[in-house]
Design an enzyme around this catalytic site. Structure first.
Site, mmCIF file in Angstrom:
data_model
loop_
_atom_site.group_PDB
_atom_site.id
_atom_site.type_symbol
_atom_site.label_atom_id
_atom_site.label_comp_id
_atom_site.label_asym_id
_atom_site.label_seq_id
_atom_site.Cartn_x
_atom_site.Cartn_y
_atom_site.Cartn_z
ATOM 1 N N SER A 99 44.423 35.364 26.688
ATOM 2 C CA SER A 99 44.372 36.814 26.443
ATOM 3 C C SER A 99 42.947 37.302 26.530
ATOM 4 C CB SER A 99 44.962 37.159 25.068
ATOM 5 O OG SER A 99 43.979 37.183 24.074
ATOM 6 N N TYR A 135 41.035 32.806 16.525
ATOM 7 C CA TYR A 135 41.797 33.313 17.669
ATOM 8 C C TYR A 135 40.878 33.533 18.870
ATOM 9 C CZ TYR A 135 44.814 36.299 20.512
ATOM 10 O OH TYR A 135 45.551 36.829 21.547
ATOM 11 N N LYS A 145 40.895 31.460 22.482
ATOM 12 C CA LYS A 145 41.222 32.083 23.764
ATOM 13 C C LYS A 145 40.101 31.894 24.782
ATOM 14 C CE LYS A 145 45.272 33.424 22.636
ATOM 15 N NZ LYS A 145 46.417 32.627 23.112
ATOM 16 N N THR A 162 56.274 41.069 21.087
ATOM 17 C CA THR A 162 56.980 39.944 20.488
ATOM 18 C C THR A 162 57.564 40.375 19.141
ATOM 19 O OG1 THR A 162 55.018 39.154 19.314
ATOM 20 C CG2 THR A 162 55.357 38.314 21.552
#
Length: 201
Positions: A40, A52, A56, A87
């Protein structure tokens, strides 16, 4: 909590590495293949949390370096950047039981409400796998909507999701919603400019 690193990156990074290793062995023996790591734009700048973003960016590096090692074996390796994906987890995170935005989450909720379904990146993978010239893309970061435009597919709801490189999308995300309305969605920034604009080197 420090364990958030393992919670995020055991699946989001370590798992990609292990799957790539075992897939590469099968593909190299056949002298063809495709490995798509779902990453992402969160590797460009802060998003959600430290683990995170680091994961990535590392995943993009994993794709690039793996492509170097597998180039002679005709195995295409890419990172795929979906946009905001609708999602169940994101829907639950940004809305209450009645589907209304949680306090302070209106911006994120709106972004995901206009995002792509989970099937759209799948269509991008199918298009890549079906392309006899996919090796021309090895080692690159690819955006789902760019692939949709190139290969001629849309989302399962018939919509074309926003492009992460679209000037109108970027301005809207930064809060310049009125200005964003006057800029056509096809006006896009080149990928290298987005990367350079987020670099602090």
């Amino acid at each position: 909590d420090p364990e958030i690193w393992d919670t995020i990156n055991n699946v989001g990074l370590r798992n990609h590495y292990f799957c790539s290793v075992y897939a590469a062995r099968l593909m190299a023996a056949r002298n063809k293949g495709l490995i798509v790591n779902v990453s992402s734009g969160g590797g460009l700048r802060y998003l959600f949390n430290v683990a995170y973003g680091v994961g990535k960016q590392a995943l993009d590096r994993l794709s690039v370096d793996t492509s170097v090692e597998l180039a002679k074996k005709n195995v295409c390796v890419v990172s795929l950047w979906p946009g905001a994906v609708k999602t169940e987890l994101c829907t639950k995170k940004f809305t209450d039981e009645d589907g209304n935005p949680n306090p302070g989450a209106e911006k994120m909720q709106n972004m995901f409400a206009n995002g792509e379904t989970v099937e759209y990146p799948g269509r991008a993978v199918v298009a890549l796998a079906s392309d006899p010239k996919r090796m021309n893309k090895t080692g690159r970061i690819l955006i789902t909507e760019d692939l949709g435009r190139e290969y001629g597919f849309v989302d399962i709801d018939g919509q074309t999701p926003p492009n992460l490189r679209s000037v109108s999308f970027i301005l809207g995300h930064l809060g310049w919603t009125t200005t964003a309305k006057f800029i056509p969605s096809w006006v896009r920034l080149p990928g290298w400019l987005i990367v350079a604009g987020n670099s602090h080197l």
